[in-house]
Write a protein that holds these residues in place. Structure first.
Motif, mmCIF file in Angstrom:
data_model
loop_
_atom_site.group_PDB
_atom_site.id
_atom_site.type_symbol
_atom_site.label_atom_id
_atom_site.label_comp_id
_atom_site.label_asym_id
_atom_site.label_seq_id
_atom_site.Cartn_x
_atom_site.Cartn_y
_atom_site.Cartn_z
ATOM 1 N N UNK A 1 -5.547 -10.706 -10.234
ATOM 2 C CA UNK A 1 -4.901 -9.735 -9.352
ATOM 3 C C UNK A 1 -5.847 -9.335 -8.228
ATOM 4 N N UNK A 2 -6.871 -10.130 -8.041
ATOM 5 C CA UNK A 2 -7.821 -9.919 -6.938
ATOM 6 C C UNK A 2 -7.732 -11.116 -6.005
ATOM 7 N N UNK B 1 -13.141 0.982 0.097
ATOM 8 C CA UNK B 1 -13.986 2.171 0.177
ATOM 9 C C UNK B 1 -15.441 1.824 0.466
ATOM 10 N N UNK C 1 -5.145 -4.015 -2.961
ATOM 11 C CA UNK C 1 -5.347 -2.733 -3.615
ATOM 12 C C UNK C 1 -6.142 -2.791 -4.890
ATOM 13 N N UNK C 2 -7.332 -3.243 -4.850
ATOM 14 C CA UNK C 2 -7.794 -3.976 -5.954
ATOM 15 C C UNK C 2 -9.290 -3.947 -6.104
ATOM 16 N N UNK C 3 -9.731 -3.575 -7.241
ATOM 17 C CA UNK C 3 -11.140 -3.693 -7.581
ATOM 18 C C UNK C 3 -11.231 -4.521 -8.830
ATOM 19 N N UNK C 4 -12.409 -4.685 -9.310
ATOM 20 C CA UNK C 4 -12.554 -5.522 -10.490
ATOM 21 C C UNK C 4 -13.161 -4.693 -11.594
ATOM 22 N N UNK D 1 -16.544 -2.036 -5.654
ATOM 23 C CA UNK D 1 -15.820 -2.157 -6.922
ATOM 24 C C UNK D 1 -15.882 -3.570 -7.493
ATOM 25 N N UNK E 1 0.816 -1.204 0.000
ATOM 26 C CA UNK E 1 0.000 0.000 0.000
ATOM 27 C C UNK E 1 0.857 1.265 0.000
ATOM 28 N N UNK F 1 -9.600 5.914 1.744
ATOM 29 C CA UNK F 1 -9.603 4.459 1.843
ATOM 30 C C UNK F 1 -9.013 3.847 0.574
ATOM 31 N N UNK F 2 -8.191 2.841 0.773
ATOM 32 C CA UNK F 2 -7.615 2.190 -0.387
ATOM 33 C C UNK F 2 -8.724 1.577 -1.235
ATOM 34 N N UNK F 3 -8.407 1.394 -2.489
ATOM 35 C CA UNK F 3 -9.418 1.086 -3.494
ATOM 36 C C UNK F 3 -10.462 0.048 -3.079
#
Lengths: 535, 535
Positions: B510-511, B281, B43-46, B136, B27, B276-278
């Motif tokens: 990556x999730x 949130x 750090x990760x959304x889709x 996300x 982070x 807030x990190x991705x």
């Protein structure tokens, strides 16, 4: 009601910046304070978490309670437990006062206005009165717990939502994700301060240890990268391409920060709080199904003591007791009722129009407190486009669009087909001007404004329900609006009551506009009645 | 399972700071990163919000799916819609893989461990696998919407909660409200930068206009008071006496800020994120009643295609198809099944122990990916003291207590009598060391640690349910733990599959560690199968 409040509707250009900044002073900020709407109630939690522990008995004593809002309901419930014989007179056909929920079939006719009947689909509603229960309002939460009113989270903070301003310099007229503004302002500002620290320009303030610790903090706070501590964006501002599976999108693609100079000149860094103001902090609640679950829970317990559709006409007292005449609004028949004591939980805005034998000093105090013009509108949308297209689930769009202030997304029925948005939340002259419109015109105004932020608005709009509290009979305003001057001149007088009559309500608290203010005021004032009755 | 992972339990002093900072690099922060636990998944959304639009038909073609976790379930559902004949083999008696919910009667026996049966009261549960659905993760939300799985807000951010560190200098061993740290750090830092600006030490960076705008921003961000722009506290840090009704408490009493030097040396300003990190949130969701509502919804649709208690023994393929042998774990009978293609959604940690005819290169890739040791514990408390006494409703206590990392308050059953806390959430050596304890000892460890933060812990504790994912058969780890090196060496190979066998799961994304990773991986990999089958 006070017809002077309802001015003819002019053009939007007649709205002043002053209206918008109306509450800015209260939260201590400067500049463009889009989030002032969040401050209603003015910075405020409640300290009392349980009713006063009163000893003795009220057996054989009658207390007449005027108004079945939260203050009146609380008083009846607590005095009833002590053995008092309580009778509530309520002008409306239901309890709750301003605590109302509009759902299918709910109707409202404002003074001088046409009758509105809510046409939302089953299962949808708008809390057009109080809509939030802050964690700090332990008094309200005392009753939701005691009465087992199920609560759910009301999303009051959503950085993924938008800020929209037509006065935001380079970002004027563009909807921006709040998180982008927040991430980039804090990043750039942290970088700038880090530079200042490294250049030794703060050596008078900081020891070498402090400097090292501060640089560590700034690197974290601003997510500064590399030895030169530069801000180059962060995941929290969102990705250009979100990460996912496989090689594409794979790790995704980072997004670039907004420029510091542009951000500064947009003033959008001033729209959110560095830490949520006291009453607005997580966790915020709402009762499942509508805020009126609270008065309904009280009604179950004290409903038998409420006489509905009973409009108070006169209030008289002598050293033996209190006598009130009231009109049955269905039959127009006027009756008389007497009691040993009276707790008057009628808003001052209404009380001052009632025929009483209060002293001149007391009458003057009652007359001196301003009430806030406040307007809200619920807009039923046939599609939850804010979720489907924008991935915003609850929370608020912050805007300085005149007469809008906020658009709030519902925190219930997530992922369902339809939804009811709060289309505006207005105060002061904006509320006064918009309230002069017909319900249909208000909806047109709200939809046209919202369309600037969400292009889906017009197509999705189905129907609306609006309220202008200053035009609602038996309320004549959203809440009491104290100034330092009226607090000094009138507040102690009103708190003291007169003879066998005590007042109660949000107006006798520093939690104005909140249910907690009404409840805690009732707690204090019934203790005084009990003391006098026990003397 | 890999027994090397389970070292004998030593003393707490053997825990290293490195464990704790394990994810810090990801982070981008420095210093004491208590909130790194919040970063799981990195750090990760889709980005994919719907399954791929595939044309053509799979009629007459068989696909064998190994594993009824989210990837396998997704594949069966989507391939089924295309006409493929899908068969899932699942080693357990239920679907969901790591997506599990422990409630009354749920039982788990870790490898080499005793059988635990969950004894929570009816209506209480812990999601001991995935427990959060970020806004996300539109892929996960695609299915909750499609299958009408009711969602509620999971409170993932609560500044009214505590931070507790025994390494926080002047605040060591004291629980502190996060909001106090946040308000005061931002106040002091804003004041310092304002001073720097006013002293003209940043004149090279800023024009006169910039300076004015920046001072305005800082006054708002830090809530600085007066012409000298000093930070003197703010309502958001909490009151010494909360405001209320009447004259007392009336306006309440403001609280005094913590000292800047103390705050700096405590390093507690580094525990929260500026934004807030991705993936963390607002708005965060959880299915009502437990995360396993998601696999249960899939089971309703594809359950008839799942063969439960079927443990894969061997995997073979030739240019005609794939043949798998599996053991019925109830009867120990071994059977054979063939199909045109195979989607293998078994974790790599398990797959590498299965007898396959993969090429050496592929086997090496499967073997090279590390899996995260992860432990969680649910603690049933007979009283929701965190709500009743501390007014914390959901959210996390951030702590660097060894082996604890976070204590999380439930976001359901608010104001009810009992509740189930997440008592720890451990990674790496902490998870390994604690997992060597018996379930009873783990609970004792969690309660003793929690007692330092909440004195009510010991009295309120009733029973516990814990999991150490690296010791769970058919998982052998929390999630795939990629490094830059293994991403380069093994990831493309694994994504490509081999012959008629494709892999899928959170490990091919990556999730990692998120349901969205499994779902989106399945979406990608079935498209490849369909392409090959249609060729």
């Amino acid at each position: 009601m006070d017809s002077k409040l309802v001015k003819p509707f002019k053009s939007f250009s007649s709205f002043t910046r002053r209206d918008f900044l109306y509450r800015a002073a209260a939260v201590g900020g400067t500049g463009l304070l889009l989030n002032t709407m969040n401050a209603w109630g003015m910075g405020i939690g409640s300290t009392m978490s349980a009713p006063p522990a009163l000893s003795g008995s009220g057996k054989g004593k009658k207390v007449l309670i005027l108004g079945a809002g939260l203050a009146g309901l609380t008083a009846a419930y607590e005095l009833g437990k002590l053995g008092y014989q309580c009778q509530i007179l309520e002008a409306r056909a239901f309890a709750g006062g301003r605590c109302q929920t509009a759902r299918k079939g709910f109707s409202l006719t404002e003074l001088g206005g046409e009758k509105q009947t809510c046409e939302f689909d089953e299962g949808h509603y708008i809390n057009h009165g109080p809509w939030r229960i802050p964690l700090h309002h332990q008094s309200t939460l005392h009753y939701t717990k005691l009465f087992e009113v199920p609560l759910e989270v009301m999303v009051n903070d959503n950085d993924h939502s938008y800020v929209y301003s037509e006065n935001a310099g380079p970002f004027a007229g563009k909807r921006m994700r709040i998180k982008e503004i927040k991430a980039d302002m804090r990043g750039h500002v942290s970088e700038l301060l880090a530079k200042s620290v490294k250049n030794n320009s703060l050596d008078q303030e900081l020891t070498a240890d402090d400097k090292r610790l501060l640089l560590d903090y700034l690197a974290h706070e601003g997510q500064l990268a590399g030895a030169d501590l530069q801000y180059k964006g962060r995941t929290g501002r969102g990705f250009a391409v979100n990460p996912g599976a496989g090689l594409s999108p794979g790790p995704g693609k980072q997004s670039d920060p907004l420029g510091f100079k542009e951000l500064l000149s947009s003033k959008l860094g001033n729209v959110y709080s560095a830490v949520q103001d006291f009453p607005m902090q997580n966790t915020m609640f709402q009762p499942v199904g509508g805020m009126d679950a609270i008065p309904k829970a009280f009604e179950k317990r004290v409903g038998k003591n409420i006489r509905y559709k009973s409009e108070v006409q006169t209030i008289r007292q002598n050293d033996k007791g209190v006598t009130v005449t009231y009109k049955d609004t269905a039959t127009n028949k006027v009756s008389t009722i007497s009691a040993d004591y009276c707790l008057c939980a009628i808003p001052l805005s209404v009380l001052r129009q009632i025929d009483t034998d209060f002293s001149d000093k007391f009458k003057q105090a009652v007359a001196s407190v301003a009430y806030a013009p406040v307007g809200k509108i619920g807009l039923q949308m046939k599609r939850r486009f804010w979720e489907e297209d924008d991935n915003i689930y609850g929370g608020h769009v912050l805007t300085d669009l005149k007469g809008i202030n906020t658009i709030s997304m519902p925190s219930y029925n997530f992922q369902k087909k339809k939804g009811v948005l709060l289309g505006y939340y207005q105060y002061q002259t904006a509320a006064i001007e918009i309230s002069a419109l017909s319900p249909k015109e208000r909806a047109e105004f709200a939809v046209a404004a919202g369309q600037k932020i969400f292009p889906q608005y017009q197509d999705a709009f189905e129907n609306a329900f609006s309220v202008a509290w200053h035009r609602v009979q038996y309320n004549l305003g959203g809440w009491a609006e104290w100034t330092d001057k009226t607090r000094a001149a009138a507040y102690p007088t009103l708190l003291e009551g007169e003879g066998r009559i005590m007042l109660a309500g949000e107006h006798l608290s520093y939690l104005t506009g909140w249910q907690a203010g009404a409840i805690e005021s009732a707690w204090q004032q019934i203790a005084k009645i009990h003391e006098r009755a026990s003397a």
